[in-house]
Design an enzyme around this catalytic site. Structure first.
Site, PDB file in Angstrom:
ATOM      1  N   LYS A  48      -8.061  -2.178   3.212  1.00  0.00           N
ATOM      2  CA  LYS A  48      -7.160  -1.413   2.334  1.00  0.00           C
ATOM      3  C   LYS A  48      -7.700   0.002   2.139  1.00  0.00           C
ATOM      4  O   LYS A  48      -6.950   0.976   2.183  1.00  0.00           O
ATOM      5  CB  LYS A  48      -6.995  -2.136   0.991  1.00  0.00           C
ATOM      6  CG  LYS A  48      -6.111  -3.374   1.118  1.00  0.00           C
ATOM      7  CD  LYS A  48      -6.185  -4.307  -0.090  1.00  0.00           C
ATOM      8  CE  LYS A  48      -5.410  -5.597   0.233  1.00  0.00           C
ATOM      9  NZ  LYS A  48      -5.548  -6.646  -0.782  1.00  0.00           N
ATOM     10  N   GLN A  92      -8.411  -7.533  -6.275  1.00  0.00           N
ATOM     11  CA  GLN A  92      -8.418  -8.473  -5.145  1.00  0.00           C
ATOM     12  C   GLN A  92      -8.553  -9.914  -5.652  1.00  0.00           C
ATOM     13  O   GLN A  92      -9.465 -10.219  -6.421  1.00  0.00           O
ATOM     14  CB  GLN A  92      -9.563  -8.120  -4.178  1.00  0.00           C
ATOM     15  CG  GLN A  92      -9.583  -8.950  -2.920  1.00  0.00           C
ATOM     16  CD  GLN A  92      -8.360  -8.703  -2.033  1.00  0.00           C
ATOM     17  OE1 GLN A  92      -7.908  -7.575  -1.859  1.00  0.00           O
ATOM     18  NE2 GLN A  92      -7.800  -9.763  -1.475  1.00  0.00           N
ATOM     19  N   ASP A 115       0.730  -4.316  -6.328  1.00  0.00           N
ATOM     20  CA  ASP A 115       0.832  -5.644  -5.723  1.00  0.00           C
ATOM     21  C   ASP A 115       2.151  -6.315  -6.121  1.00  0.00           C
ATOM     22  O   ASP A 115       2.562  -7.300  -5.512  1.00  0.00           O
ATOM     23  CB  ASP A 115      -0.332  -6.533  -6.210  1.00  0.00           C
ATOM     24  CG  ASP A 115      -1.361  -6.792  -5.116  1.00  0.00           C
ATOM     25  OD1 ASP A 115      -1.040  -6.571  -3.935  1.00  0.00           O
ATOM     26  OD2 ASP A 115      -2.475  -7.224  -5.459  1.00  0.00           O
TER      27      ASP A 115
END
Ligand code: NDP
Length: 277
Positions: A48, A92, A115
């Site tokens: 990422k 994460q 997200d």
């Protein structure tokens, strides 16, 4: 059978993002928090971070020890919520067991929840008024648009009902005008349901469980699964060999949905940035 080249579609998307970034008066900013040292999570976070650099984003990679307290993690998120350089915050997953994942997600400002997991963003998707949409399902929709599928009226089966893939995937397809069936571990006669589907999306986490003989001739098959076999080989949840000659389009693993998820994360961060400037 045609292969849906997720790698190429993701590359084109990143290129388009980069050229939009070049025309902004500041770089979009993404903060990625990694708690602990799970090797797979570390790889995802590194990918990422690299993707951010490639498209000219400002990125902060924040490493926290596995024994971080809930309070410390929440206060880090609150700091990022008010940091003007940051348009997107990603924690994460999975988190160590002593941390409350739901509370962590709910602490991220919905405007920075790139997200798309915050209940406010999931609620907006449910209402067909989407704001920040979960990356993997949104990436699948981009793939379907790229191959020019008209989704309206199509019979779709989503296998898997997780909060991060299956459920939002079903909502995306519904919002696009499909008739959607969601299957899960207690579904009866999965093969019979799959046989009726024009579009199949699989996100289960069981290597090669979906067999070609369950698939309708000419169906589109999207394989979200990523599983590493003992041999080290990466495979999806679909048995590619038996399915490839039955499907009209199919995603490979690797090189299918995976690259789309990260490119879509960048897309969400860019749109979050554009909302603010
Ligand atoms: P989860 O484990 O959270 O969910 C799995 C889902 O599959 C559940 O809804 C479960 O049902 C269902 N399921 C389990 N066994 C069966 C079965 N025998 N028949 C039908 N359904 C079943 O997984 P995720 O959604 O997080 O991930 C799924 C896969 O996608 C994994 O391989 C993961 O690595 C991959 N993934 C890939 C991404 C990418 O970028 N390509 C991103 C995210 C995930 P129930 O609800 O009844 O338990």
């Amino acid at each position: 059978m045609s292969i849906i080249d997720g790698k190429q579609i993701a590359k084109d998307l990143r290129q388009s993002i980069k050229s939009q970034v070049d025309n902004l008066n500041r770089a979009p900013g993404l903060a990625v928090i990694l708690v602990g040292d799970d090797p797979a999570s570390a790889v995802y976070v590194r990918n990422k971070d690299n993707a951010c650099k490639e498209v000219g984003f400002y990125s902060e990679k924040i490493d926290k020890p596995a024994d971080i307290t809930q309070e410390e993690l929440l206060s880090e998120i609150k700091r990022l919520n008010t940091d003007d350089r940051i348009d997107g915050i990603l924690v994460q997953l999975p988190l160590p067991n002593h941390l409350d994942t739901n509370l962590v997600i709910e602490t991220i400002s919905p405007e920075k929840d790139v997200d798309g997991f915050h209940s406010e963003n999931i609620g907006k998707l449910m209402q067909n008024k989407p704001y920040l949409r979960p990356c993997t399902p949104k990436g699948v929709m981009t793939m379907l648009a790229t191959i020019g599928v008209d989704i309206v009226g199509k019979d779709c089966v989503v296998v898997g009902a997780s909060n991060i893939v299956g459920r939002p995937m079903a909502m995306e397809l519904l919002n696009a005008g499909a008739t959607v069936t969601i299957c899960h571990s207690r579904t009866q006669d999965l093969p019979g349901k799959l046989k009726l589907a024009d579009i199949v999306v699989v996100a289960v986490g069981i290597p090669q469980m979906i067999k070609g003989e369950w698939i309708k001739d000419g169906a589109i098959v999207i394989d979200v699964g990523i599983n590493r076999l003992d041999s080290g080989k990466l495979v999806g949840d679909v048995d590619f060999e038996s399915t490839k000659d039955i499907a009209s389009w199919i995603t490979p693993v690797p090189g299918g949905v995976g690259p789309m998820t990260i490119a879509t994360l960048l897309e969400n961060t860019l749109s979050s940035c554009k909302e603010k400037i």
